[in-house]
Design an enzyme around this catalytic site. Structure first.
Site, PDB file in Angstrom:
ATOM      1  CG  ASP A 256       7.968   4.940 -11.833  1.00 20.10           C
ATOM      2  OD1 ASP A 256       6.847   4.636 -12.319  1.00 20.10           O
ATOM      3  OD2 ASP A 256       8.613   4.166 -11.112  1.00 20.10           O
TER       4      ASP A 256
HETATM    5  C1  BGC Z   1       6.409   1.561 -11.442  1.00 20.23           C
HETATM    6  C2  BGC Z   1       6.961   1.471 -12.845  1.00 20.23           C
HETATM    7  C3  BGC Z   1       5.837   1.156 -13.785  1.00 20.23           C
HETATM    8  C4  BGC Z   1       4.777   2.245 -13.662  1.00 20.23           C
HETATM    9  C5  BGC Z   1       3.594   2.060 -14.575  1.00 20.23           C
HETATM   10  C6  BGC Z   1       5.228   2.498 -11.338  1.00 20.23           C
HETATM   11  O1  BGC Z   1       4.620   2.377 -10.106  1.00 20.23           O
HETATM   12  O2  BGC Z   1       7.429   1.961 -10.566  1.00 20.23           O
HETATM   13  O3  BGC Z   1       7.962   0.504 -12.928  1.00 20.23           O
HETATM   14  O4  BGC Z   1       6.308   1.036 -15.090  1.00 20.23           O
HETATM   15  O5  BGC Z   1       4.289   2.250 -12.337  1.00 20.23           O
HETATM   16  O6  BGC Z   1       2.816   1.006 -14.159  1.00 20.23           O
END
Ligand code: BGC
Length: 724
Positions: A256
């Protein structure tokens, strides 16, 4: 063996040989590429080069990987080095319904359509990886991100996630199933350490990920922010072993954004691509901030010193090259499509099938279009765009039809009058912005409008703002925000013919539920929201959605909350999932705590009768198919669909079991007055529990109970079988 079977066996064997040959060919090609790469080039492939891309190897023509959120549509373009929108004018898309809505359809065929269509949009937008779907389990109604997931049941989530993945990946775009694992709340998500029993981990929280890997053959997975057993999920020794050794995942584990914390662990425990670490190349005025990522220069140094064996790096690069071969290097993939009518139609179909009718006193719905009626549409959610906000799943939708507009388009004869009723502030990430309008005035206007109408449709619920249904924070209470409970009560005082249409991705408390005539749960429905809602309200489509999670009467009735703060939200450092396997309806059923609305519940404008419920025999052995058959008759006056649900329980067990667990379901469309026969098969192996004493699944001998019904709280028949 009959000649047909023989031919089929030969064809299957040939297919496996072709598959093996092409796998061998691919692995050989990857070997030869790896041999040509320098250590620096290989390390570069393991981390971001911008907010949403990782580099290729320009010298050899190896392409970059471009990613985008997910999961409800392809997100607007983000700047290279920061979270701002890039301001492109060609990046608006079709917004598909939220995954809670998809889960509520109980229709895996629609999940496949969803995947194909959203994948086509990702392909058109030149994305190689779509960051979704999410399958974290619904543990508490306060989790700000439940709307992005598929509910509280591991079996339902598993059945729905697999076709989505397959659909997306037919486009040569990788799905990226997130967030592996135990990211079941947003509060303190970046550090909270989750303590959960092995049994609950394997029975509740892992199955959908396992199905994604083993049945969906997903090409990438995203790690969770939180910790498990004191180690971050992005580089967690135990989770990595489960994923890559036990399940044989051959794709890439992507972090993530900003979820990496340690170079050595990331190197050793299976992290393949590091994204979003908090080094902003522009504001730090550093030449290339991405070189400072954990899997960049610090990793290179450890490799050069010999502290980490190059085989760990080669494994990552092999997985990344596999991902590239399946996506950016796949010359056979199509070009994708975007914003076409078919995508809008699919979005509408899913939205309509996912809407759940919860209460319908005296057939309040459907409402016929008629010039003699006045319909009051009240509430901010009748007009508020719901693709905006929510965090990373925010979308730049080309169209979003509001409920009010959808109703106006459908009701040409009736008089529609409207009042906002209440106002919340704009949806901005990580901030709560105050409302600007005069609340008292809005309320009075609403009461006046309500008093003039024959029928009131109150559109309320939550929205995509911080501390509502939004990433980065949890809801702060179970009740409706923005004083809606008072408003609903006051509206009912001036007009008893009132219904409530909830727009949310979470359960809410409903102190007024007895006083309203009807209640509909509509989720976040995307581009075609208003049309889908009008389809249901008008009766053009008969509702068939079923709740993918329970609606407790009060927050303390939810399992996680009943164990106090250490269970939810934790003490800010640790939390303990004290309810173990008893999540959602498993808790309500076993503890005999009636929910307000139960898992699997959802009404129709017609009535169904489920009869002739039979099982093919009484005694089974391991790895055998149990065949449950029944007849479903549409006994009412509308054509419609019903979901037959099969739950199984083990009354006497060596471990504590839930009263029953969903093990099969089937949705069937039946014309009024007609009947259909159904067969649902369940493999006896799927009745095993995760036995902590042997760290493996264990199928107990003895009696089992099969419950067949159309909701977890409406079981029509229970049958007994034995496994010997
Ligand atoms: C989220 C993810 C997301 C990523 C990219 C993170 O804050 O938890 O689900 O894909 O950001 O935007």
């Amino acid at each position: 063996m009959s000649s047909l079977l023989l031919i089929n066996a030969k064809v299957n064997a040939q297919q496996i040989t072709v598959q093996n040959n092409s796998n061998q060919y691919l692995e050989k090609r990857i070997d030869s590429i790896i041999q040509q790469l320098t250590l620096e080039e290989k390390v570069a492939m393991c981390h971001a080069q911008s907010k949403f891309s990782s580099p290729g190897v320009p010298r050899l023509g190896i392409p970059e990987i471009w990613m985008s959120d997910g999961p409800h549509g392809v997100r607007g373009e983000i700047n290279w080095d920061d979270w701002g929108y890039a301001g492109w004018t060609n990046d608006s898309i079709t917004a598909f319904p939220a995954l809670t809505c998809l889960a509520a359809t109980f229709n895996p065929k629609l999940s496949k359509k969803y995947g194909i269509n959203v994948g086509e949009e990702a392909r058109y937008r030149k994305k190689d990886v779509l960051l979704g779907p999410g399958v974290n389990i619904y543990r508490t109604p306060l989790n700000g991100r439940n709307f992005e997931y598929m509910g509280e049941d591991p079996y339902l989530a598993s059945k729905m996630v697999v076709p989505y993945i397959k659909g997306v990946q037919t486009n040569g775009v990788a799905a990226c199933v997130k967030h592996y694992v135990l990211n079941n709340q947003e509060l303190w998500r970046d550090h909270i350490n989750v303590e959960v029993s092995d049994r609950a981990l394997h029975e509740i929280y892992l199955p959908a990920f396992k199905a994604a890997v083993q049945e969906g053959k997903v090409w990438s997975l995203m790690s969770a922010y939180n910790q498990y057993q004191g180690q971050y999920c992005s580089h967690n020794e135990k989770l990595n072993k489960i994923l890559k050794e036990d399940w044989k995942f051959d794709g890439a584990l992507i972090t993530d954004w900003g979820a990496t914390h340690n170079t050595k662990e990331a190197a050793l425990y299976g992290l393949d691509i590091e994204m979003g670490t908090g080094t902003d190349g522009l504001t730090m005025s550093t030449k290339n901030a991405y070189d400072y990522y954990y899997l960049a220069n610090p990793f290179l140094e450890l490799l050069k010193k010999g502290d980490i064996d190059e085989s760990f790096l080669n494994d990552k690069v092999r997985r990344i090259l596999r991902l590239m071969h399946r996506t950016s290097m796949n010359k056979n993939r199509g070009f994708g499509k975007i914003n076409n009518q078919e995508h809008l139609d699919v979005a509408r179909e899913i939205a309509t099938e996912g809407i759940v009718l919860l209460k319908n006193e005296n057939s309040f719905f459907p409402i016929k279009d008629n010039k003699n009626i006045t319909i009051a549409v009240i509430g901010e959610n009748a007009t508020r765009p719901m693709t905006i906000g929510g965090g990373s799943s925010e979308l730049k939708a080309k169209h979003e039809i509001s409920p009010l507009d959808g109703l106006k388009a459908r009701y040409k004869n009736a008089t529609i009058i409207h009042a906002m009723g209440y106002e919340s502030g704009p949806s901005v990430y990580a901030k709560v912005l105050p409302a600007k309008l005069d609340a008292e005035k809005l309320k009075n206007e609403a009461l006046e409008v309500a008093s003039k109408a024959d029928i009131v449709l109150f559109f309320g619920g939550l929205n995509k703002s911080h501390l509502q249904d939004c990433e980065g924070g949890d809801r702060q209470s179970y009740g409706l925000p923005f004083a809606q409970d008072d408003l609903i009560n006051d509206i009912i005082k001036v007009n008893t013919n009132t219904s409530v249409i909830l727009v949310s991705g979470n359960a809410v408390e409903m102190p007024w539920h007895n006083k309203t005539k009807a209640i509909i749960q509509t989720w976040y429905l995307g581009s075609q929201a208003g049309l889908a809602i009008a389809d249901i309200i008008s009766g053009d489509v008969n509702p068939s959605g079923k709740l993918p999670f329970s609606f407790p009467k009060k927050l303390q009735d939810n399992a996680a909350h009943s164990f106090g703060k250490i269970s939810y939200p934790g003490d800010s450092i640790n939390q303990i999932y004290k309810e173990g396997i008893l999540v959602g309806y498993r808790w309500h059923d076993t503890k005999k705590i009636k929910p307000l609305f139960a898992f699997g519940e959802g009404l129709s404008y017609t009535t169904f009768n489920i009869s002739e419920i039979k099982v093919n025999k009484k005694i089974f052995s391991k790895n055998e198919e149990i065949k449950i058959t029944c007849k479903v008759t549409n006994t009412g006056t509308y054509d419609g669909s019903e979901v037959v649900q099969v739950y199984i329980g083990k009354p006497k067990s060596k471990v504590k079991r839930a009263l029953k667990e969903l093990k099969g379901f089937q949705k069937v469309f039946i014309n009024k007055g007609e009947a259909k026969d159904l067969e649902i098969t369940i493999n006896t192996n799927d009745l095993a529990f995760y036995d902590e004493s042997i760290s493996n699944w264990n199928l107990e001998n003895g009696s089992y109970e099969i419950f067949v019904g159309n909701a977890s709280n409406n079981i029509i028949s229970n049958l007994k079988i034995k496994i010997l």
